[in-house]
Every structure is written in structure tokens, then in C-alpha cells.
Design an enzyme around this catalytic site. Sequence first.
Site, PDB file in Angstrom:
ATOM      1  N   SER A 200     -70.526  35.853 -25.812  1.00  0.00           N
ATOM      2  CA  SER A 200     -70.207  36.162 -27.211  1.00  0.00           C
ATOM      3  C   SER A 200     -70.960  37.423 -27.617  1.00  0.00           C
ATOM      4  O   SER A 200     -72.197  37.466 -27.549  1.00  0.00           O
ATOM      5  CB  SER A 200     -70.635  34.976 -28.085  1.00  0.00           C
ATOM      6  OG  SER A 200     -70.372  35.263 -29.427  1.00  0.00           O
ATOM      7  N   CYS A 328     -80.563  19.299 -44.559  1.00  0.00           N
ATOM      8  CA  CYS A 328     -81.226  18.501 -45.581  1.00  0.00           C
ATOM      9  C   CYS A 328     -80.205  17.553 -46.201  1.00  0.00           C
ATOM     10  O   CYS A 328     -79.250  17.979 -46.823  1.00  0.00           O
ATOM     11  CB  CYS A 328     -81.775  19.434 -46.642  1.00  0.00           C
ATOM     12  SG  CYS A 328     -82.798  18.605 -47.823  1.00  0.00           S
TER      13      CYS A 328
HETATM   14  N1  PLP Z   1     -72.792  28.414 -26.994  1.00  0.00           N
HETATM   15  C1  PLP Z   1     -74.047  28.646 -27.374  1.00  0.00           C
HETATM   16  C2  PLP Z   1     -75.165  28.246 -26.473  1.00  0.00           C
HETATM   17  C3  PLP Z   1     -74.321  29.264 -28.595  1.00  0.00           C
HETATM   18  O1  PLP Z   1     -75.571  29.482 -28.967  1.00  0.00           O
HETATM   19  C4  PLP Z   1     -73.238  29.629 -29.421  1.00  0.00           C
HETATM   20  C5  PLP Z   1     -73.478  30.233 -30.758  1.00  0.00           C
HETATM   21  O2  PLP Z   1     -74.341  29.820 -31.483  1.00  0.00           O
HETATM   22  C6  PLP Z   1     -71.931  29.379 -28.972  1.00  0.00           C
HETATM   23  C7  PLP Z   1     -71.743  28.768 -27.761  1.00  0.00           C
HETATM   24  C8  PLP Z   1     -70.737  29.749 -29.796  1.00  0.00           C
HETATM   25  O3  PLP Z   1     -70.554  31.127 -29.820  1.00  0.00           O
HETATM   26  P1  PLP Z   1     -69.659  31.810 -30.982  1.00  0.00           P
HETATM   27  O4  PLP Z   1     -70.526  31.875 -32.192  1.00  0.00           O
HETATM   28  O5  PLP Z   1     -69.329  33.158 -30.455  1.00  0.00           O
HETATM   29  O6  PLP Z   1     -68.481  30.966 -31.166  1.00  0.00           O
END
Ligand code: PLP
Length: 380
Positions: A200, A328
Site C-alpha cells: 500500500s 473508547c
Molecule cells: N495490512 C496491514 C498490516 C496494514 O497495516 C494496513 C493498513 O493499516 C492494511 C493491510 C490495509 O492497507 P490499506 O489502508 O491500503 O487498505
Amino acid sequence: MTQIYLDNAATTPLLDEVIDAMVVVMKNNFGNPSSTHTLGQEAKTILEETRRKIAHELHVSPAEIIYTSCGTEANNLILKSAVEDLKIERIITTELEHKCVAESVENLKNSKNVEVIYLNVNEKGDVDIEQLQQLLKSSDKKTLVSLMHANNEIGNLLDLDKVANICKENGAYFHSDTVQTMAHLPLDFSKTLVDFASCSAHKFHGPKGAGFAFIRKSTHLKAQIHGGTQERNVRAGTENVVGIAGLGKAFEIATDNLEKFSSHIQEIKDYAIQRLSEKIPGILFNGRSAERDKSLYTVLSVSLPSQNPLIGLQLDMKGIAVSQGSACSSGAAKPSSVLSKILSEETQQNTTPLRISFSHKTTKEEIDALVNALAEILRL
Ligand code: PLP
């Protein structure tokens, strides 16, 4: 008020060079990459040049890089297509995976009747690799193993080579969610034999809305999104050319500077551990967070020594952005799904979790400001 951003595991700010690269494409390359005329082919060239560079860096073939809109989509595509196209009967994973993996697996369990086994994890968040080996040896069910490379909440690192080799020896497919490590750690998929991985762009100073799935060619996965023949028939839809140009620029900067950035960030993390330990007696470091080599250098997860569900808000009011790792509800702090799996009831009830995550732009002065703000809030 100056803003201190310490939530880089959630997302990272765009680099100026990345913005510049995207603006050039926005202004000049509006063509549809599927069009055969010059404008279209120029846009196509941007996609293919970027794909070639990414593939070169990962030591894979460009045909194995499939652009997606984000890490979530890449993981969904891989898991769902693997189950359908490879006739997977069993998924072995953990309860510490990112929601996009956990929910996809749950969906496959319900809709495709796939057996799901969650590996044991200890109080440090270590995954029981021996159990994985036993499970794979004791059954010849078609299996997909899905284990993340670095945990996004506690930073624990998985030994990818070890797990990939165990999977290979036992004829299982291996997917690793590499969203937190792609462009942060050197990855060579000609040696590390994962079948599937995800990326990503916004986790390494690229834009939101661009990512990719690494899908080993030999697996021949098919699409989840149907339509045109884009992305070699594995992901239909006109590609996000501007976003992919940004992804490419961010990937290039991150990988060209990997050693420089990672040593700076590790130094910042070491400094944060030292300053927090000095200033906040009783602070706990969650998982393998404070252990070099066992934890991703960008992530530090702590438990502060008293309950304070409002701490994220109080820090925010001082201009400091971190992730509280808790929601929370009814006035009580509810620990994140990862921390609730590894921390004792007592620790969960008497502490407040905080995830502090760094980038190459983070300074020691910012860490000092965070530590002082925490000491003030906790009245230390
Ligand atoms: N996998 C992990 C380990 C992540 O930290 C994240 C995002 O927080 C994602 C998948 C999802 O990625 P995206 O925000 O591009 O959908």
C-alpha cells in the site's frame, strides 16, 4: 501550534517529490492506458515503467505485480482468488492479522466452507511456528498459510524465509501481508519464496488509493473484480495512473534510501524507548516492540502504567498525533484486538495502550515533546 505526527503506521505524509511526480502526470497524462492512441499509450508507459521498477526491486517478473486500490484490496484479491482458483480447503492464520485479512478469512469460512485454524500466539505475540509445521505435516488438505510480515500494532516481525520454506516443504501456499514492510525492509522474492504479498503506497509516503498484489505467476490466480482485461485479467478497471505514478516515485525514494532512512528511524526508536523508560516508571513495551531485529523499526507499542482512555485526545490537544490502539466505549478503554489477545486481563485493566510510529522525518525533539507531554498528562 506545531503538529507532531507520530502515527506513521496508519499513514504517512506525501513527499514533495511524490506530489511533483503526480502533478506532472495529472497535467500531461490523462489518457486511458487501455486506449491504443498515443495519449493512452503514454499513460500505459507510466504503468509499465513503474511496474518494471517495482518488479526489479523485488526480484520478480513485472507480470507478477498487479495494481490495486490499496492493501486491503490486494489482500482480499489474494485470499479470495486463492481459495477459488487453487481449491484451498484450509487456511492457517493467526488472530493478530489486520482486519482486512481477518475479515476476508472469516468470509471465506462462511461462504466457501473453508476450514480455518488460528495458530497459538504467546504473550509476546510470537506465532507458534512449530504448530504450523505439525499442522502441515499431519494433513494433506490443500492449505493456504496467511501470516503478516510485521504486525501493524506491535511491530512483531515474522521470519518470512523460515515460514516460506516450511510451506514449500509441505506443499502449502504462503501469503504474507507485507503492507507494513514493503519499501521499509529489503524484500527479495527470488529468495524468499512467498507466493503472495501485498503493498500500500500510503505507508511509505505515497498516495492513498494505490497499491499492488504480488502474485506468483505459477499460481495463475484469477480476478475478483470483473470487467476489462486490465492488469492481465486479474483486476479489471481503469488503473489509477496518477496514484501509480506516485506509488512508483515513493517506492523508488524509499528503496533508494532504505539504509539511510531505516538507520535514522531505528535511532529515533531507540531514543524513544530510552526516554520513555526514564520518564515513565512502570511503562511496558508490548510484544517484541522494544527488541531490535524482532520488531519493525517504525513501530513502538507501549502500555502506560494507568488507565486513561482520553490520552489520545489529550495528546491531540497538545498537537501530537499517535494511535491510541483502543476505542473508547461507555467510558472504558477497550484494548485493540491484537493487544487483547496477548496482554493479561490485569495489564489490560490497569494500563493504557499507545502506538507511536515513526518516519524518516521524525526528530528527537519531537520524541522529547511527546515524552514531556505524557509526563504532564500522567502527572509524573
Ligand atoms: N495490512 C496491514 C498490516 C496494514 O497495516 C494496513 C493498513 O493499516 C492494511 C493491510 C490495509 O492497507 P490499506 O489502508 O491500503 O487498505
